[in-house]
Design an enzyme around this catalytic site. Sequence first.
Site, PDB file in Angstrom:
ATOM      1  N   CYS A 103       0.853  -1.178   0.000  1.00 21.57           N
ATOM      2  CA  CYS A 103       0.000   0.000   0.000  1.00 21.57           C
ATOM      3  C   CYS A 103       0.890   1.229   0.000  1.00 21.57           C
ATOM      4  O   CYS A 103       1.613   1.460   0.965  1.00 21.57           O
ATOM      5  CB  CYS A 103      -0.916   0.014   1.212  1.00 21.57           C
ATOM      6  SG  CYS A 103      -1.971   1.447   1.230  1.00 21.57           S
ATOM      7  N   ASN A 151      -2.458  -5.110  -2.476  1.00 23.01           N
ATOM      8  CA  ASN A 151      -3.357  -5.931  -3.296  1.00 23.01           C
ATOM      9  C   ASN A 151      -3.680  -7.278  -2.650  1.00 23.01           C
ATOM     10  O   ASN A 151      -2.820  -7.944  -2.089  1.00 23.01           O
ATOM     11  CB  ASN A 151      -2.703  -6.203  -4.653  1.00 23.01           C
ATOM     12  CG  ASN A 151      -2.652  -4.967  -5.522  1.00 23.01           C
ATOM     13  OD1 ASN A 151      -3.645  -4.268  -5.659  1.00 23.01           O
ATOM     14  ND2 ASN A 151      -1.489  -4.681  -6.088  1.00 23.01           N
TER      15      ASN A 151
HETATM   16 MG    MG Z   1      -4.053  -2.176  -6.261  1.00 21.54          MG
END
Ligand code: MG
Length: 326
Positions: A253, A262
């Site tokens: 992130c 993700n």
């Molecule tokens: Mg993403």
Amino acid sequence: MSGLPRPRVEPVDGLPTHVRVYEVAPRDGLQAETDILPTAVKAELCRRLYDAGSRDVEVTSFVPATWIPQFADAERLVAGLEVPPGGRAVALVPNLRGLHRALDAGIREVSVVVSASESFARANLNTSREGAIERAEEVVVAASDADVPVRGYVSMAFGDPWEGAVDPATVVDAVVRLHRAGCTTVAISDTIGVGTPGLTTRMVRDVLDAGIPVDAVALHLHDTYGQGLANVYAALSLGVAEFDSSVGGLGRCPYAKGATGNLATEDLVWMLHGLGIETGLDLEALAATTAWLSRVRGVGAPSNVATAFAAAASAVDTPNATGGSR
Ligand code: MG
């Protein structure tokens, strides 16, 4: 790799029977990582993903190298890709110039990003929220002229690191405009992973209530706060059958240093297969891809399934290693 655990299959009535897993590791994943991989490693990653059964792979981005050095090799990577029959190599394009570069490189499917929030548009897309939508609309028109399908992303749909809560009405507006412009699918994207199942349900319902067909809706979810799979389940219950994920959870992130980004493809596929939902993907091959990439990069992967598979494999190698744990 035989003898690894598999999910017990127990279907639930009313869920989709087949889900399209849209693989984002080579583009969205690598974009958020600090190391720049050699082109040959990226090509090997794509090859392993196609071999594992991935059919939709976002392979790179045709952004200027001055914006994102990670993708300076976009043309070279695409030139060396071998896409299997039925497979698609999608490239992100930020504007018309990026679209023309992608088409010249032989790309036949592209994606565009807009923002639900003003701050993200200014910080990451170098324009306003409205400007990003207009730029995306231009790309969709030009791509359609070339018979190239376009997938849209609405970033920061669940919250924004600068503005906090995002009004679902602005998300719906962006989704409707991308769909009306001609995007085949619009991925509602939880860029900072703050979505919860209630918020996911609300967001998907609002989009469907606005007249967007469910098969044009995808979700791009992050696992920053451990909500990724719960959010997938909430959306499955409403008929959504396309989800983005990244093998090994590649892509941290960018707005919460050290945090997970993700949703890992293996974790998503474990749950889907446990529900009896077809994906066409091979869990062991995905986990092996994660293990390979971790070795190459010298960095561990935030994937529960890959971690469990590695532990199971080493327990098989050394049967007494658990010391009689119970
Ligand atoms: Mg993403």
